[in-house]
Write a protein that holds these residues in place. Structure first.
Motif, PDB file in Angstrom:
ATOM      1  N   SER A 141       0.829  -1.208   0.000  1.00  0.00           N
ATOM      2  CA  SER A 141       0.000   0.000   0.000  1.00  0.00           C
ATOM      3  C   SER A 141       0.864   1.258   0.000  1.00  0.00           C
ATOM      4  CB  SER A 141      -0.920  -0.008   1.226  1.00  0.00           C
ATOM      5  OG  SER A 141      -1.820  -1.088   1.121  1.00  0.00           O
ATOM      6  N   ASP A 142       2.134   1.121  -0.373  1.00  0.00           N
ATOM      7  CA  ASP A 142       3.039   2.269  -0.393  1.00  0.00           C
ATOM      8  C   ASP A 142       2.521   3.339  -1.347  1.00  0.00           C
ATOM      9  OD1 ASP A 142       4.581   0.784   1.328  1.00  0.00           O
ATOM     10  OD2 ASP A 142       6.103   0.267  -0.165  1.00  0.00           O
ATOM     11  N   ASP A 143       2.733   4.586  -0.963  1.00  0.00           N
ATOM     12  CA  ASP A 143       2.305   5.727  -1.767  1.00  0.00           C
ATOM     13  C   ASP A 143       3.442   6.115  -2.713  1.00  0.00           C
ATOM     14  OD1 ASP A 143       0.933   7.854  -2.815  1.00  0.00           O
ATOM     15  OD2 ASP A 143       1.263   9.167  -1.090  1.00  0.00           O
ATOM     16  N   GLU A 144       3.639   5.283  -3.742  1.00  0.00           N
ATOM     17  CA  GLU A 144       4.722   5.540  -4.688  1.00  0.00           C
ATOM     18  C   GLU A 144       4.376   4.926  -6.036  1.00  0.00           C
ATOM     19  OE1 GLU A 144       8.177   3.512  -3.165  1.00  0.00           O
ATOM     20  OE2 GLU A 144       7.379   1.540  -3.640  1.00  0.00           O
ATOM     21  N   ILE A 145       5.003   5.471  -7.059  1.00  0.00           N
ATOM     22  CA  ILE A 145       4.924   4.880  -8.389  1.00  0.00           C
ATOM     23  C   ILE A 145       6.354   4.584  -8.808  1.00  0.00           C
ATOM     24  CG2 ILE A 145       4.298   5.225 -10.808  1.00  0.00           C
ATOM     25  CD1 ILE A 145       2.030   7.053  -9.804  1.00  0.00           C
TER      26      ILE A 145
END
Length: 190
Positions: A141-145
């Motif tokens: 669920s990391d907030d990264e692309i």
């Protein structure tokens, strides 16, 4: 206006794909789910929701007719559901499919938990449709692309990937359906 349907729109990955596709211009989004109450908050806004079961060919065919791109994000009896989706696409002349499978489906021996994902990939690859199959690593669920791709036949490498990364990649294909045609891709964090 590009018409996209997400089959299995209430899943943990699909919620990110819904948001990524909704952010695109000139796209009309349809969400196909068994129970609309399981959609994440805000998913229905600006979309069409169809309640149905991917195990039922007739409801799948009715939902797919008139779409431009079908995105498949399912678990369970993927052989039956995948066959229903492919047949419905062939019968309604919808050509473009993006399907989520899993990392590890080409390892020998194949782990039983991955058998349905392998069957889905085989059905889509042999369908005659224009496909992109994604074989993601485990989700975070990391907030990264941040992602890297590997072609079928290359060693799968990388680490667990954020749902947001997969969604961004799917949205990129929806925006430009000529990308990654007839490719079976591993996707993971580099």
């Amino acid at each position: 206006m590009k018409k996209v349907i997400i089959i299995g729109a209430s899943g943990s990955l699909a919620r990110f794909v819904v948001d990524a596709i909704k952010a695109l211009d000139e796209t009309r989004l349809t969400l196909f789910v068994r129970n609309r109450r399981r959609l994440h908050q805000g998913a229905e806004q600006g979309t069409t929701v169809i309640e149905g079961d991917a195990m039922d060919y007739h409801s799948v065919r009715q939902a797919i007719g008139g779409q431009d791109i079908v995105y498949v994000n399912l678990a369970g009896d993927l052989e039956t559901m995948g066959s229903n989706i492919v047949k419905a696409m062939q019968d309604t002349h919808v050509e473009r499919i993006i399907a989520i499978s899993s990392i590890g489906i080409y390892q020998t021996p194949l782990r039983p938990v991955l058998t349905p994902y392998r069957k889905l990939a085989d059905i889509v690859e042999n369908s005659g449709l224009t496909y992109t199959i994604l074989r993601p690593d485990w989700f975070t669920s990391d907030d990264e692309i941040d992602y890297a791709l590997t072609q079928k036949g290359e060693p799968e490498s990388g680490n667990a990937i954020s749902r947001k990364s997969i969604a961004a990649f799917v949205a990129k294909i929806v925006e430009n359906p000529d990308l990654h045609q007839n490719e079976n891709l591993g996707i993971s964090k580099p």
